[in-house]
Write a protein that holds these residues in place. Sequence first.
Motif, PDB file in Angstrom:
ATOM      1  N   ARG A 115      29.007  28.091  -1.950  1.00 32.83           N
ATOM      2  CA  ARG A 115      29.214  29.044  -3.035  1.00 32.83           C
ATOM      3  C   ARG A 115      27.991  29.946  -3.229  1.00 32.83           C
ATOM      4  O   ARG A 115      26.890  29.446  -3.455  1.00 32.83           O
ATOM      5  CB  ARG A 115      29.488  28.300  -4.340  1.00 32.83           C
ATOM      6  CG  ARG A 115      29.741  29.245  -5.513  1.00 32.83           C
ATOM      7  CD  ARG A 115      29.602  28.524  -6.839  1.00 32.83           C
ATOM      8  NE  ARG A 115      29.853  29.434  -7.944  1.00 32.83           N
ATOM      9  CZ  ARG A 115      29.471  29.212  -9.196  1.00 32.83           C
ATOM     10  NH1 ARG A 115      28.791  28.106  -9.489  1.00 32.83           N
ATOM     11  NH2 ARG A 115      29.737  30.081 -10.144  1.00 32.83           N
ATOM     12  N   PRO A 116      28.162  31.263  -3.179  1.00 30.90           N
ATOM     13  CA  PRO A 116      27.061  32.168  -3.540  1.00 30.90           C
ATOM     14  C   PRO A 116      26.794  32.090  -5.043  1.00 30.90           C
ATOM     15  O   PRO A 116      27.725  31.940  -5.836  1.00 30.90           O
ATOM     16  CB  PRO A 116      27.584  33.559  -3.147  1.00 30.90           C
ATOM     17  CG  PRO A 116      28.705  33.285  -2.190  1.00 30.90           C
ATOM     18  CD  PRO A 116      29.312  31.998  -2.637  1.00 30.90           C
ATOM     19  N   PRO A 117      25.544  32.181  -5.463  1.00 29.70           N
ATOM     20  CA  PRO A 117      25.221  32.091  -6.900  1.00 29.70           C
ATOM     21  C   PRO A 117      25.997  33.135  -7.701  1.00 29.70           C
ATOM     22  O   PRO A 117      26.072  34.306  -7.316  1.00 29.70           O
ATOM     23  CB  PRO A 117      23.716  32.373  -6.935  1.00 29.70           C
ATOM     24  CG  PRO A 117      23.228  32.017  -5.576  1.00 29.70           C
ATOM     25  CD  PRO A 117      24.345  32.350  -4.628  1.00 29.70           C
ATOM     26  N   GLY A 118      26.596  32.691  -8.794  1.00 24.10           N
ATOM     27  CA  GLY A 118      27.319  33.606  -9.668  1.00 24.10           C
ATOM     28  C   GLY A 118      28.561  34.202  -9.044  1.00 24.10           C
ATOM     29  O   GLY A 118      29.095  35.194  -9.533  1.00 24.10           O
ATOM     30  N   ASN A 119      29.054  33.586  -7.961  1.00 23.23           N
ATOM     31  CA  ASN A 119      30.243  34.076  -7.261  1.00 23.23           C
ATOM     32  C   ASN A 119      30.071  35.484  -6.687  1.00 23.23           C
ATOM     33  O   ASN A 119      31.042  36.219  -6.523  1.00 23.23           O
ATOM     34  CB  ASN A 119      31.481  34.046  -8.178  1.00 23.23           C
ATOM     35  CG  ASN A 119      31.912  32.642  -8.525  1.00 23.23           C
ATOM     36  OD1 ASN A 119      31.411  31.669  -7.969  1.00 23.23           O
ATOM     37  ND2 ASN A 119      32.831  32.525  -9.456  1.00 23.23           N
ATOM     38  N   ARG A 120      28.847  35.863  -6.402  1.00 22.52           N
ATOM     39  CA  ARG A 120      28.631  37.189  -5.813  1.00 22.52           C
ATOM     40  C   ARG A 120      29.166  37.212  -4.384  1.00 22.52           C
ATOM     41  O   ARG A 120      29.425  36.179  -3.768  1.00 22.52           O
ATOM     42  CB  ARG A 120      27.143  37.539  -5.815  1.00 22.52           C
ATOM     43  CG  ARG A 120      26.274  36.610  -4.972  1.00 22.52           C
ATOM     44  CD  ARG A 120      24.908  37.211  -4.713  1.00 22.52           C
ATOM     45  NE  ARG A 120      23.982  36.281  -4.079  1.00 22.52           N
ATOM     46  CZ  ARG A 120      24.006  35.957  -2.799  1.00 22.52           C
ATOM     47  NH1 ARG A 120      24.929  36.444  -2.004  1.00 22.52           N
ATOM     48  NH2 ARG A 120      23.110  35.116  -2.303  1.00 22.52           N
ATOM     49  N   THR A 121      29.314  38.431  -3.853  1.00 21.91           N
ATOM     50  CA  THR A 121      29.736  38.596  -2.464  1.00 21.91           C
ATOM     51  C   THR A 121      28.605  38.161  -1.536  1.00 21.91           C
ATOM     52  O   THR A 121      27.448  38.510  -1.767  1.00 21.91           O
ATOM     53  CB  THR A 121      30.092  40.064  -2.186  1.00 21.91           C
ATOM     54  OG1 THR A 121      31.156  40.453  -3.071  1.00 21.91           O
ATOM     55  CG2 THR A 121      30.542  40.257  -0.751  1.00 21.91           C
ATOM     56  N   GLY A 163      39.248  41.398   0.299  1.00 24.83           N
ATOM     57  CA  GLY A 163      38.531  42.380   1.104  1.00 24.83           C
ATOM     58  C   GLY A 163      37.459  41.814   2.012  1.00 24.83           C
ATOM     59  O   GLY A 163      37.448  42.107   3.214  1.00 24.83           O
ATOM     60  N   PRO A 164      36.509  41.010   1.499  1.00 25.33           N
ATOM     61  CA  PRO A 164      35.440  40.511   2.369  1.00 25.33           C
ATOM     62  C   PRO A 164      35.948  39.690   3.553  1.00 25.33           C
ATOM     63  O   PRO A 164      35.444  39.827   4.675  1.00 25.33           O
ATOM     64  CB  PRO A 164      34.583  39.668   1.421  1.00 25.33           C
ATOM     65  CG  PRO A 164      34.804  40.285   0.075  1.00 25.33           C
ATOM     66  CD  PRO A 164      36.241  40.702   0.077  1.00 25.33           C
TER      67      PRO A 164
END
Length: 270
Positions: A166-172, A202-203
């Motif tokens: 998981r990226p911190p804060g749900n960032r891309t 998208g990503p």
Amino acid sequence: MSQDRPLNNAELLSVLDWYRAAGVDMAVVDEPVDRFAQKPPAAATLPPRAAQPSQGAVSPSPAPGPIGGDPSEARQLAASAQSLDALRNVLERYDGCGLKFRATQLVFADGNPEAKIMLIGEAPGAEEDRQGKPFVGRSGQLLDRMLAAIGLDRTSVYIVNTVPWRPPGNRTPTPEEMELCLPFLNRQVELVAPKLVMTLGGPAMQTVFKTTSGIIKMRGKWQDVAIGNHTVPALPTLHPAYLLRNPPAKQQAWRDLLSFRQRVDELGLA
């Protein structure tokens, strides 16, 4: 305007829920702290030495923790895995991607590894990070309903993410993080060898289709894509989280699902 007042228990829990959804997982202090630059305390320390003045000497900066890795190393490690279990073990030991050190645990996959239908999302969210499985939060519940609407479920598909932490804060995820994780996704696809792929959001679409186009332009359009050494028909559609924020877009997603079900029937996959 109402005056400030102490929050009651229900309001405090609501605030905590909001912080958790926003990705806050630890308390902070007044000044920012670089957690990657911190070192664990030594078991024992030597008494300080007297300072030795040295003309022109510069104190070395503390060595940072693991924040990146070598993509060629990631490719070699991924290629060494001869099974999904071996690939999972490789990822558990891999320290090249800094996302690992802010996540709770690895989010490897869910569903049926023998299935010939693969769904590829972007990255784990808060609930996925807690449970160690992709798509188990609100967007996962919607995904289950989307699959059920075309006669599928988690026993008939295999679900992965382009990034397993998981990226911190749900960032891309950043391009560097994606580059480090891509060899493991490629190997995962090679080992499963799906006959159909659906990307969610998208990503994930940009990663799999190797494009910078937006999801609104690309969704619903079939294309043969090469993922690692495996070529497979793939269909991009909207991410369930986007559909939760934009319910009118469900009409577009439904058309994509019907197209996907038609291809499933043509290949006799379910």
